[in-house]
Scaffold this motif. Structure first.
Motif, short mmCIF file in Angstrom:
data_model
loop_
_atom_site.label_atom_id
_atom_site.label_comp_id
_atom_site.label_asym_id
_atom_site.label_seq_id
_atom_site.Cartn_x
_atom_site.Cartn_y
_atom_site.Cartn_z
N GLN A 46 0.67 -1.33 -0.05
CA GLN A 46 -0.14 -0.07 -0.18
C GLN A 46 0.78 1.31 0.03
N ILE A 47 1.01 1.90 -0.99
CA ILE A 47 1.77 3.19 -1.23
C ILE A 47 0.73 4.49 -0.99
N GLU A 48 1.30 5.46 -0.01
CA GLU A 48 0.70 6.58 0.00
C GLU A 48 1.43 7.57 -1.04
N GLU A 49 0.73 8.80 -0.92
CA GLU A 49 1.18 9.81 -1.99
C GLU A 49 2.56 10.06 -2.05
N GLY A 50 3.12 9.88 -3.20
CA GLY A 50 4.31 10.25 -3.44
C GLY A 50 5.48 9.23 -3.23
N GLY A 51 4.85 8.00 -2.76
CA GLY A 51 5.84 6.82 -2.41
C GLY A 51 6.38 6.11 -3.51
N TYR A 52 7.40 5.33 -3.48
CA TYR A 52 7.91 4.66 -4.45
C TYR A 52 8.63 3.17 -3.83
N MET A 53 8.34 2.39 -4.67
CA MET A 53 8.83 1.10 -4.27
C MET A 53 9.30 0.24 -5.28
N GLU A 54 10.46 -0.17 -5.14
CA GLU A 54 10.88 -1.03 -6.10
C GLU A 54 11.04 -2.53 -5.55
N MET A 55 10.44 -3.60 -6.38
CA MET A 55 10.56 -5.06 -5.83
C MET A 55 11.32 -5.58 -6.59
N ASP A 56 12.26 -6.40 -6.14
CA ASP A 56 13.02 -7.30 -7.06
C ASP A 56 12.86 -8.64 -6.55
N SER A 57 12.30 -9.48 -7.28
CA SER A 57 11.89 -10.81 -6.93
C SER A 57 12.71 -12.04 -7.63
N VAL A 58 13.62 -12.86 -6.96
CA VAL A 58 14.30 -13.97 -7.60
C VAL A 58 14.23 -15.30 -7.26
N SER A 84 2.35 8.19 -6.87
CA SER A 84 3.30 7.01 -6.04
C SER A 84 3.73 6.00 -7.45
N THR A 85 4.74 5.12 -7.34
CA THR A 85 5.22 4.35 -8.16
C THR A 85 5.60 3.07 -7.71
N LEU A 86 5.44 2.18 -8.63
CA LEU A 86 5.51 0.69 -8.19
C LEU A 86 6.48 -0.05 -9.27
N VAL A 87 7.84 -0.40 -8.78
CA VAL A 87 8.42 -0.99 -10.00
C VAL A 87 8.71 -2.58 -9.58
N ILE A 88 8.40 -3.52 -10.48
CA ILE A 88 8.58 -5.02 -9.92
C ILE A 88 9.41 -5.72 -11.17
N LYS A 89 10.48 -6.18 -10.47
CA LYS A 89 11.43 -7.00 -11.43
C LYS A 89 11.54 -8.52 -11.17
N GLU A 90 10.88 -9.47 -11.79
CA GLU A 90 10.56 -10.68 -11.40
C GLU A 90 11.72 -11.59 -12.26
N LYS A 91 12.47 -12.32 -11.86
CA LYS A 91 13.11 -13.48 -12.40
C LYS A 91 12.96 -14.80 -11.84
N ILE A 92 12.67 -15.72 -12.73
CA ILE A 92 12.43 -17.10 -12.44
C ILE A 92 12.96 -18.05 -13.39
N LEU A 93 13.65 -19.06 -12.70
CA LEU A 93 13.95 -20.32 -13.55
C LEU A 93 13.55 -21.58 -12.77
N THR A 94 12.79 -22.16 -13.71
CA THR A 94 12.17 -23.72 -13.11
C THR A 94 12.69 -24.62 -14.03
N HIS A 95 12.94 -25.86 -13.24
CA HIS A 95 13.72 -27.07 -13.94
C HIS A 95 12.91 -28.50 -13.30
N GLY A 96 13.29 -29.44 -13.69
CA GLY A 96 12.90 -30.67 -13.24
C GLY A 96 11.40 -30.63 -13.44
N ASN A 97 10.53 -31.18 -12.44
CA ASN A 97 9.00 -31.25 -12.59
C ASN A 97 8.56 -29.96 -11.65
N GLN A 98 9.33 -28.92 -11.51
CA GLN A 98 8.79 -27.79 -10.73
C GLN A 98 7.47 -26.99 -11.36
N TYR A 99 7.05 -26.36 -10.65
CA TYR A 99 5.87 -25.50 -11.00
C TYR A 99 6.01 -24.06 -10.20
N ALA A 100 5.88 -22.95 -11.21
CA ALA A 100 5.95 -21.67 -10.59
C ALA A 100 4.71 -20.90 -10.99
#
Lengths: 305, 305
Positions: free
Chosen positions: A148-160, A180-196
């Protein structure tokens, strides 16, 4: 903390030793180390498992590390962490969870993180998920992030999530106030029988709010990935979501973005592309002396950088 | 055929007189005129409402018109038309439905069109929907299009709904064989309190099959639009889907594409953009002497061209 736990810490938080600044390290279901500072308090929740991280207004250039390591097979936990970021603060928060499962029982950590970001506050949030261990027990991580971002807030979320997580459902839901601004950067690698599965929802409620959601993923072997990304433009706002995925072997990837403009001043864009590694790229690297698998690894590393 | 019906025919099929070639004109629930040719047969279905259109192999440069006009208020009908396109045929099919509703009861036409496209056959299918009339009765059109393309087949589907349809759910489901191609071009404009939902699903099952789904839409006043577009890449294939929407006034638009790669040789791309008319474009036209609404109209016409 034993060698396995130290290695998990290194993988998820790049920590070789006790971090500077505020931190709370959770090991096998218990808080094992904590430090607070003049500006950053960490308080154990009394009604449920988890902590409150309280950052005073105007706190600048400080960091909070809250890594979680699980090395005990069969441990399943849900943890609630709430972050209260004071006005004008500017901080970095490093979370993440590493599971080492050497047994046959499922190990699971579901972290529910809620961010209350005050006026004009700025945060960078880094979250890394990692699994290892040669047991047959599943390694499951289901992070939930409420923002929840209030007025003028900024969040960068890096999810790996690079390796070793058998099953993950990653839910992020954000509500943005004015300017307000939200930047999301996600990086995912799956292998085997994984599920994401990734499920982003960003509600651009405030005038001049904006978001940029960028996902890059690689699905190898028999793994499956689903990418959902929903942006609702409810005011004058800008939203962009992008998903690039590489598929290999027998993997499959679904990208399901959803952009909805409920205001004439909402400007929303989505892009998605799924495909294999381009043959020319491989050949180019192989003419430089790399084997096919070395060339693939190099291309994937570059793609997820 | 009265003047109202003649005008509907002109709007949906650009027909000023009886068409050349094969045709079947349906007026207020009944077949009112029909012509067949040596190569194109039209047969009334016996088990339900509708016709079979049978096109002989190798038929070239012929056309079939099958317009539907409704000018009687309160008429609701479901019609099943099946198209059997012989191998190597190359034909144009012009369908479409126009409703004039001067009364207070709902008028509804749901056309279920199924295409069996033979080996190496090529068809262009044009479908236009239009409503008018100053009654309070709703004008509802729910076209369903089922497409099955054999090896080497090609279909281009142009779907247009520019005006006067209060509610529409437009469902298209296609299955593509080896080396076949499907191109869909959709144009929709909604106004008032209209609702339009588009639901495309393309299954790229055959090796080297490909699809390109392009939607352009304008939502004015209080209208709502939903665009679903699902592409499943189940073989070596290429898929592209694109949705560009302009919103005006208090309209809202959702774009929900879904691309799924189930084969490493599937290459899938999606793009979507929703926004209002760019201010600079308006100003440019207004400095040339147009009023704001004239400038808007010109931009929209260009966008939907």
């Amino acid at each position: 903390m034993d060698e396995i736990q130290k290695n998990l810490l290194k993988e998820i938080a790049n920590l070789h030793e006790i971090p500077v600044g505020a931190y709370n390290i959770r090991t096998n279901g218990k808080s094992s180390a904590r430090n607070t500072t003049e500006n950053i308090d960490i308080v154990t929740k009394e009604d449920k498992s988890g902590i409150d991280i309280i950052i005073k207004p105007n706190t600048k250039n400080e960091s909070v590390h809250i890594p979680v390591v699980l090395s005990q097979t069969g441990l399943e936990e849900v943890v609630y962490n709430d972050f209260f970021i004071g006005e004008n603060a500017d901080v970095t928060i490093i979370a993440g969870c590493g599971i080492h499962n050497a047994g046959d029982a499922k190990s699971q950590h579901d972290g529910v993180h809620t961010f209350y970001i005050g006026k004009n506050a700025k945060i960078k949030y880094v979250e890394k998920h990692y699994g290892e261990g040669d047991g047959k027990g599943e390694r499951v991580l289901n992070p939930v992030t409420i923002i929840q971002i209030e007025e003028g807030g900024y969040m960068e979320m890096d999810s790996v999530q690079i390796k070793g997580v058998d099953s993950t459902v990653r839910t992020t839901k954000a509500t943005l106030g004015k300017d307000s601004t939200l930047v999301i950067k996600e990086k995912i690698l799956t292998h085997g029988n994984q599920y994401a599965k990734t499920d982003f929802e960003v509600n651009l409620n405030g005038e001049n709010s904006s978001t940029n959601v960028i996902s890059r993923s690689v699905a190898k072997e028999n793994s499956k990935q689903t990418f959902l990304s929903k942006i609702n433009g409810n005011a004058k706002c800008m939203g962009h979501t992008e998903c690039d995925a590489i598929i290999m072997d027998h993997a499959s990837v679904s990208a399901i973005p959803e952009i909805t403009a409920n205001d004439i001043e909402a400007s929303l864009i989505h892009e998605a592309a799924i495909g294999k590694i381009a043959g020319e790229q491989l050949i180019k690297l192989m003419t430089l002396g790399l084997t096919e698998s070395e060339a693939e690894a190099q291309i994937i590393n570059g793609f997820l950088k």
